[in-house]
Design a protein around this motif. Sequence first.
Motif, PDB file in Angstrom:
ATOM      1  N   THR A 420      35.138 -10.333   7.320  1.00 34.72           N
ATOM      2  CA  THR A 420      33.808 -10.425   7.934  1.00 34.72           C
ATOM      3  C   THR A 420      33.928 -10.580   9.441  1.00 34.72           C
ATOM      4  O   THR A 420      33.182  -9.955  10.205  1.00 34.72           O
ATOM      5  CB  THR A 420      33.044 -11.622   7.343  1.00 34.72           C
ATOM      6  OG1 THR A 420      32.942 -11.476   5.918  1.00 34.72           O
ATOM      7  CG2 THR A 420      31.637 -11.709   7.927  1.00 34.72           C
ATOM      8  N   THR A 421      34.860 -11.397   9.878  1.00 33.56           N
ATOM      9  CA  THR A 421      35.084 -11.586  11.313  1.00 33.56           C
ATOM     10  C   THR A 421      35.501 -10.287  11.977  1.00 33.56           C
ATOM     11  O   THR A 421      35.044  -9.955  13.082  1.00 33.56           O
ATOM     12  CB  THR A 421      36.164 -12.658  11.541  1.00 33.56           C
ATOM     13  OG1 THR A 421      35.757 -13.886  10.934  1.00 33.56           O
ATOM     14  CG2 THR A 421      36.395 -12.892  13.024  1.00 33.56           C
ATOM     15  N   GLN A 424      32.437  -8.078  12.298  1.00 30.65           N
ATOM     16  CA  GLN A 424      31.513  -8.549  13.323  1.00 30.65           C
ATOM     17  C   GLN A 424      32.025  -8.248  14.735  1.00 30.65           C
ATOM     18  O   GLN A 424      31.230  -8.042  15.656  1.00 30.65           O
ATOM     19  CB  GLN A 424      31.286 -10.054  13.171  1.00 30.65           C
ATOM     20  CG  GLN A 424      30.439 -10.430  11.964  1.00 30.65           C
ATOM     21  CD  GLN A 424      30.248 -11.926  11.838  1.00 30.65           C
ATOM     22  OE1 GLN A 424      31.184 -12.676  11.599  1.00 30.65           O
ATOM     23  NE2 GLN A 424      29.016 -12.380  12.020  1.00 30.65           N
ATOM     24  N   LEU A 429      31.522   0.217  13.617  1.00 37.31           N
ATOM     25  CA  LEU A 429      31.736  -0.112  12.206  1.00 37.31           C
ATOM     26  C   LEU A 429      32.080   1.113  11.369  1.00 37.31           C
ATOM     27  O   LEU A 429      32.648   0.973  10.280  1.00 37.31           O
ATOM     28  CB  LEU A 429      30.488  -0.792  11.645  1.00 37.31           C
ATOM     29  CG  LEU A 429      30.276  -2.244  12.089  1.00 37.31           C
ATOM     30  CD1 LEU A 429      28.889  -2.730  11.703  1.00 37.31           C
ATOM     31  CD2 LEU A 429      31.330  -3.146  11.489  1.00 37.31           C
ATOM     32  N   ILE A 474      27.500 -11.416   4.775  1.00 34.50           N
ATOM     33  CA  ILE A 474      27.581 -10.034   5.259  1.00 34.50           C
ATOM     34  C   ILE A 474      26.250  -9.326   5.050  1.00 34.50           C
ATOM     35  O   ILE A 474      25.740  -8.634   5.931  1.00 34.50           O
ATOM     36  CB  ILE A 474      28.715  -9.281   4.534  1.00 34.50           C
ATOM     37  CG1 ILE A 474      30.068  -9.926   4.839  1.00 34.50           C
ATOM     38  CG2 ILE A 474      28.719  -7.803   4.915  1.00 34.50           C
ATOM     39  CD1 ILE A 474      31.229  -9.301   4.085  1.00 34.50           C
ATOM     40  N   LYS A 477      23.348  -9.850   7.521  1.00 38.37           N
ATOM     41  CA  LYS A 477      23.426  -9.275   8.876  1.00 38.37           C
ATOM     42  C   LYS A 477      23.063  -7.797   8.789  1.00 38.37           C
ATOM     43  O   LYS A 477      23.802  -7.006   8.189  1.00 38.37           O
ATOM     44  CB  LYS A 477      24.817  -9.473   9.450  1.00 38.37           C
ATOM     45  CG  LYS A 477      25.174 -10.944   9.657  1.00 38.37           C
ATOM     46  CD  LYS A 477      26.603 -11.115  10.125  1.00 38.37           C
ATOM     47  CE  LYS A 477      26.900 -12.572  10.435  1.00 38.37           C
ATOM     48  NZ  LYS A 477      26.737 -13.454   9.249  1.00 38.37           N
ATOM     49  N   ASN A 479      23.270  -5.141  10.651  1.00 38.42           N
ATOM     50  CA  ASN A 479      24.236  -4.114  11.045  1.00 38.42           C
ATOM     51  C   ASN A 479      25.367  -3.984  10.036  1.00 38.42           C
ATOM     52  O   ASN A 479      25.859  -2.881   9.777  1.00 38.42           O
ATOM     53  CB  ASN A 479      24.791  -4.407  12.438  1.00 38.42           C
ATOM     54  CG  ASN A 479      25.546  -5.725  12.500  1.00 38.42           C
ATOM     55  OD1 ASN A 479      25.167  -6.700  11.836  1.00 38.42           O
ATOM     56  ND2 ASN A 479      26.595  -5.779  13.294  1.00 38.42           N
ATOM     57  N   LEU A 480      25.795  -5.111   9.440  1.00 34.45           N
ATOM     58  CA  LEU A 480      26.859  -5.048   8.432  1.00 34.45           C
ATOM     59  C   LEU A 480      26.337  -4.507   7.110  1.00 34.45           C
ATOM     60  O   LEU A 480      27.054  -3.798   6.390  1.00 34.45           O
ATOM     61  CB  LEU A 480      27.471  -6.436   8.225  1.00 34.45           C
ATOM     62  CG  LEU A 480      28.108  -7.103   9.453  1.00 34.45           C
ATOM     63  CD1 LEU A 480      28.814  -8.394   9.046  1.00 34.45           C
ATOM     64  CD2 LEU A 480      29.086  -6.173  10.143  1.00 34.45           C
TER      65      LEU A 480
END
Length: 689
Positions: A420-421, A424, A429, A474, A477, A479-480
């Motif tokens: 996840t880090t 981000q 992506l 995740i 968010k 964008n994720l």
Amino acid sequence: MTTLDDENTGNLGPLLDDLESAAPRLSRFILASKVPAKRRQVVIKSTVERTTALLYQRGAIPDELARLVDLVTVRNYLDQASLSALIRNLYPATKVDNDAIFKVVGALGHGQLKPALPLQSLLLRWLVMVYHLLENPGILTQAYGTSAVPSPSADNTTLALSRQTGNDPPLTGLLRVFKNYYPEIIVGKATKGRASAFKHPDLQWRERLDEIQHQHHETRDNGGSRNGFSVNHALSQKMGAKPSLLPAVYTQHAHEDSVTLEEIDGPDTFVENLDKIELPTQLVAVLADPLLQKLLLLRPDSESFSRISNWVTACMGDVASGDGDLSLLLDIVDVVHDYTASTKVLPPLLLSFFSFLFSVWNGSDKRDVVLETLSFAPLMDFDKLYKSIFEPFEASVLDNAAESQTSLLKFYTLLLQRWTTIMQAAEDLDTLPGGAVTQLVTHVNKLTLTLSQTSPTTATYLTILDFYECSAAILAKPNLLQHVEITTPPALLVYIMHFSPSLIVVSRLCGLLAIYKRAFEALRAPLPTSQSRGLTQHENEQINTLNSFLMDICNCLWRGRAFATSDVNSQGCLIPQSLVPVLVRYLGRIDSKLSLGSVFGVSHSPVLSLRTISYIRELEDGEQEVIRDRHAGPVTQHSLGQLAHRGGLQISWQEYRSGLLRYLETKGFTGIPELMYNTMKNLMKARHQ
């Protein structure tokens, strides 16, 4: 003569004076080493013992080392036992200069002034053990051709001996080294067959040497803490409980226009010379040196990481050939762990090491260290990563016990957090395999469902929720979410945790489901700033499953319809319908006024009843008017009406339930209110009024 004070302060000078000069009555220019033992007026044995003890304690600085090398490399009247003891304790506290190396190499071979052959053997062994400390390792290459030992003759002798002994593995290994220097001599099949790897002559001696080196440099630095911008000259980082066997940072082929890491003394000089810094000779030192780590992070180089991988591969080869054992691999794990913890990166080149480790690992030794180190695995195709690394890892860890399953789950939770880090922090992506996250969650679904049944405890449920909350983070968010497909937990797992005896488990589960609901809703409509990717076929198939979770839990907690199946999407919490009449009859025998549909509601639920009556008590205590009758509980719509008539608290059923949700939020149980606000339409409106 030496005094007790000299030895307490670590002063080797007087002891060396005693070894070099005779008793005080003799001229100081007459060396004891040149005086036969019978003519000496002092007993030299005790002096040798004190000297070796001090050498073992703190080593020899350059001037002392030079005097000792002179003493042991020239034939003299000191007995062989004394000279052997001195060589065995010849621990340099700093780098070894060229003069000392030339003198030792020059002492090898035949000649009247050369040391005895047993002493030469010890000197040669000493050269091997201090090689990493030579100021100029290339000096040995220069000395090879000038050594008193004729090299071609030595090669021919070794070749003949190998043929006589039938390709003895150690001799074959030596011939492979000789072939690099004299390929015209070592030809044919001489180097074929099994060869013995060269082992370190004395690992305990090397460990003590590292300790002495570290102590010396710590003293030189006045015990000051490092700021990460100077070379860690004495690698005392942990390899198990032992000092590191890694080489220190040393730059051999520097030139006028380059800057070595050894010259860096702070962040300013590091930044100013970043492009000029020459890479050190042995890059494997990056595994324990913070400054070199910074350099390779800012100036990544594929060849450098290949060299590091080759070092690790060589260690694996030692274990595979029987020249090393599991403890060596676990020591490397400690080093790699320190490296990954510092850089937050586990280079793909090092993954092969773990693949080999898991073929011989028992699954328990240093499990936590292995687990945390492997959690830095790169974000890549999960199937490939699983087949090569995670599958053998699971086979080593799992032992049919809940504890091993829990350890494995914690590992996957940590891995998901790292990934996840990475996502981000990514600028693009689209370059990352977001599908790996979905594959990971799908894989862990089987593990969590198994664990919920092998260890149905609150602690287990909380550990399971840790993982799914990482997954939900995740999805929360936008964008994720556009790059990761939603995968819900197994239905049976959700219902098992819903009926947990722990309020915190139920609350966290409800909060988790609320996040999943919002994620599905977000994919159904375009995002404000970009077009939503829409729902995939797999996600469309899961919508009904999620709706079943929402309907069944709301039926239990809020609607008084526990285990109902008549509502759209309701599954009755997967309770067999043949069991419902049995539960109704059982409940009737306990209390005829209770109904199965309401006993899991907010007022009667075993995990919520204490909180609900506590909420009522706070309201009653806060009333300005006198309360003539207090509610005995549990709270129902009917009991509230009766209470008001008896002079008790006056509150409607709707006010009570809305207030209860706010009360739970203030107590930290936010999951249930969050789910109700996102699911029940009347509460959605009330919250925004």
